[in-house]
Scaffold this active site. Structure first.
Site, PDB file in Angstrom:
ATOM      1  N   TYR A 113      -1.854  -7.006   3.475  1.00  0.00           N
ATOM      2  CA  TYR A 113      -0.441  -6.947   3.864  1.00  0.00           C
ATOM      3  C   TYR A 113       0.231  -8.316   3.788  1.00  0.00           C
ATOM      4  O   TYR A 113       1.190  -8.563   4.511  1.00  0.00           O
ATOM      5  CB  TYR A 113      -0.320  -6.373   5.271  1.00  0.00           C
ATOM      6  CG  TYR A 113      -0.471  -4.862   5.342  1.00  0.00           C
ATOM      7  CD1 TYR A 113       0.384  -4.018   4.614  1.00  0.00           C
ATOM      8  CD2 TYR A 113      -1.442  -4.265   6.148  1.00  0.00           C
ATOM      9  CE1 TYR A 113       0.263  -2.639   4.682  1.00  0.00           C
ATOM     10  CE2 TYR A 113      -1.559  -2.872   6.225  1.00  0.00           C
ATOM     11  CZ  TYR A 113      -0.703  -2.069   5.486  1.00  0.00           C
ATOM     12  OH  TYR A 113      -0.812  -0.699   5.559  1.00  0.00           O
ATOM     13  N   ASN A 138       0.752   5.432  11.142  1.00  0.00           N
ATOM     14  CA  ASN A 138       1.220   6.388  10.133  1.00  0.00           C
ATOM     15  C   ASN A 138       0.160   6.808   9.122  1.00  0.00           C
ATOM     16  O   ASN A 138       0.456   7.129   7.983  1.00  0.00           O
ATOM     17  CB  ASN A 138       2.510   5.880   9.475  1.00  0.00           C
ATOM     18  CG  ASN A 138       2.316   4.569   8.742  1.00  0.00           C
ATOM     19  OD1 ASN A 138       1.215   4.019   8.704  1.00  0.00           O
ATOM     20  ND2 ASN A 138       3.376   4.065   8.138  1.00  0.00           N
ATOM     21  N   HIS A 140      -2.012   4.627   3.671  1.00  0.00           N
ATOM     22  CA  HIS A 140      -1.355   3.617   2.841  1.00  0.00           C
ATOM     23  C   HIS A 140      -1.397   4.038   1.380  1.00  0.00           C
ATOM     24  O   HIS A 140      -2.388   4.609   0.925  1.00  0.00           O
ATOM     25  CB  HIS A 140      -2.087   2.270   2.960  1.00  0.00           C
ATOM     26  CG  HIS A 140      -1.751   1.332   1.847  1.00  0.00           C
ATOM     27  ND1 HIS A 140      -0.614   0.558   1.845  1.00  0.00           N
ATOM     28  CD2 HIS A 140      -2.367   1.089   0.660  1.00  0.00           C
ATOM     29  CE1 HIS A 140      -0.567  -0.137   0.717  1.00  0.00           C
ATOM     30  NE2 HIS A 140      -1.617   0.170  -0.024  1.00  0.00           N
TER      31      HIS A 140
HETATM   32  P1  ATP Z   1       1.857   1.066   3.619  1.00  0.00           P
HETATM   33  O1  ATP Z   1       1.971  -0.277   2.901  1.00  0.00           O
HETATM   34  O2  ATP Z   1       0.923   1.021   4.779  1.00  0.00           O
HETATM   35  O3  ATP Z   1       1.574   2.157   2.651  1.00  0.00           O
HETATM   36  P2  ATP Z   1       4.697   1.343   3.551  1.00  0.00           P
HETATM   37  O4  ATP Z   1       4.580   0.778   2.180  1.00  0.00           O
HETATM   38  O5  ATP Z   1       5.334   2.677   3.703  1.00  0.00           O
HETATM   39  O6  ATP Z   1       3.283   1.422   4.254  1.00  0.00           O
HETATM   40  P3  ATP Z   1       5.414  -1.302   4.482  1.00  0.00           P
HETATM   41  O7  ATP Z   1       6.789  -1.799   4.550  1.00  0.00           O
HETATM   42  O8  ATP Z   1       4.511  -1.783   3.394  1.00  0.00           O
HETATM   43  O9  ATP Z   1       5.477   0.320   4.492  1.00  0.00           O
HETATM   44  O10 ATP Z   1       4.750  -1.579   5.909  1.00  0.00           O
HETATM   45  C1  ATP Z   1       3.343  -1.544   6.058  1.00  0.00           C
HETATM   46  C2  ATP Z   1       3.006  -0.896   7.372  1.00  0.00           C
HETATM   47  O11 ATP Z   1       3.512  -1.706   8.426  1.00  0.00           O
HETATM   48  C3  ATP Z   1       3.640   0.468   7.599  1.00  0.00           C
HETATM   49  O12 ATP Z   1       2.921   1.530   7.027  1.00  0.00           O
HETATM   50  C4  ATP Z   1       3.630   0.555   9.101  1.00  0.00           C
HETATM   51  O13 ATP Z   1       2.364   0.986   9.607  1.00  0.00           O
HETATM   52  C5  ATP Z   1       3.856  -0.882   9.519  1.00  0.00           C
HETATM   53  N1  ATP Z   1       5.280  -1.065   9.813  1.00  0.00           N
HETATM   54  C6  ATP Z   1       6.304  -1.127   8.937  1.00  0.00           C
HETATM   55  N2  ATP Z   1       7.476  -1.285   9.558  1.00  0.00           N
HETATM   56  C7  ATP Z   1       7.192  -1.321  10.873  1.00  0.00           C
HETATM   57  C8  ATP Z   1       7.967  -1.464  12.046  1.00  0.00           C
HETATM   58  N3  ATP Z   1       9.284  -1.601  11.990  1.00  0.00           N
HETATM   59  N4  ATP Z   1       7.316  -1.460  13.242  1.00  0.00           N
HETATM   60  C9  ATP Z   1       5.987  -1.319  13.306  1.00  0.00           C
HETATM   61  N5  ATP Z   1       5.183  -1.176  12.237  1.00  0.00           N
HETATM   62  C10 ATP Z   1       5.778  -1.176  11.043  1.00  0.00           C
HETATM   63 MG    MG Z   2       3.557  -0.980   1.761  1.00  0.00          MG
END
Ligand code: ATP
Ligand code: MG
Length: 138
Positions: free
Chosen positions: A49, A113, A116
């Site tokens: 991340y 959630n 990923h």
């Molecule tokens: P992932 O990369 O896990 O597939 P995503 O691409 O939908 O998810 P990202 O923006 O990459 O979303 O964020 C990575 C992860 O960080 C999210 O899946 C979520 O678990 C967490 N996250 C994102 N936004 C928030 C927030 N506002 N508050 C808490 N956790 C968050």
């Molecule tokens: Mg993501």
């Protein structure tokens, strides 16, 4: 053929949703070409991340992913799998995910959630190398 990195996060593993997620991708027509259960270190979670390190939720996110409960790391292959995989997973915030999507069906919290998926070709390359290459041993 196109490949993407999909991971079932600790909450998904804990809740017994591994089979359901795999079945959705299999039934859609995608091919599972890599699979392993791994309890990621803090370092691996941070590298995965790293584009989010300036965000206020980054520390909590890393802690959640590296909690000690295994992540199911997978590589799926097939036509348009990166974009289709993201659509099957649903919006980041499950309260905005379509009801038929994986997040829209199984969760309600953005911080828990379930799953990923890589968001573009460059991310897929990076993440497959990270989890299945040498750094996957971090
Ligand atoms: P992932 O990369 O896990 O597939 P995503 O691409 O939908 O998810 P990202 O923006 O990459 O979303 O964020 C990575 C992860 O960080 C999210 O899946 C979520 O678990 C967490 N996250 C994102 N936004 C928030 C927030 N506002 N508050 C808490 N956790 C968050
Ligand atoms: Mg993501």
């Amino acid at each position: 053929s196109e490949r993407t990195f999909i991971a079932i996060k600790p909450d998904g593993t804990q809740r017994g949703l591994v089979g359901k997620v795999i079945t959705r991708f299999e039934e859609r027509g995608y091919k599972l070409v890599g699979l392993k259960a791994i309890a990621p270190s803090k370092e691996l979670a941070e590298l995965h991340y790293d584009d989010l390190k300036a965000r206020p939720f980054f520390a909590g996110l890393v802690k959640y992913i590296s909690s000690g409960t295994p992540v199911i790391a997978m590589v799926w292959e097939g036509k348009d799998v990166i974009r289709q995989g993201r659509a099957m997973i649903g919006a980041t915030n499950p309260l905005e995910s379509a009801p038929g999507s994986i997040r829209g069906q199984y969760c309600i919290s953005v911080g828990r959630n379930i799953i990923h998926g890589s968001d573009c070709f460059e991310a897929a390359e990076k993440e497959i190398n990270l989890w299945f290459g040498k750094a996957g041993e971090l």
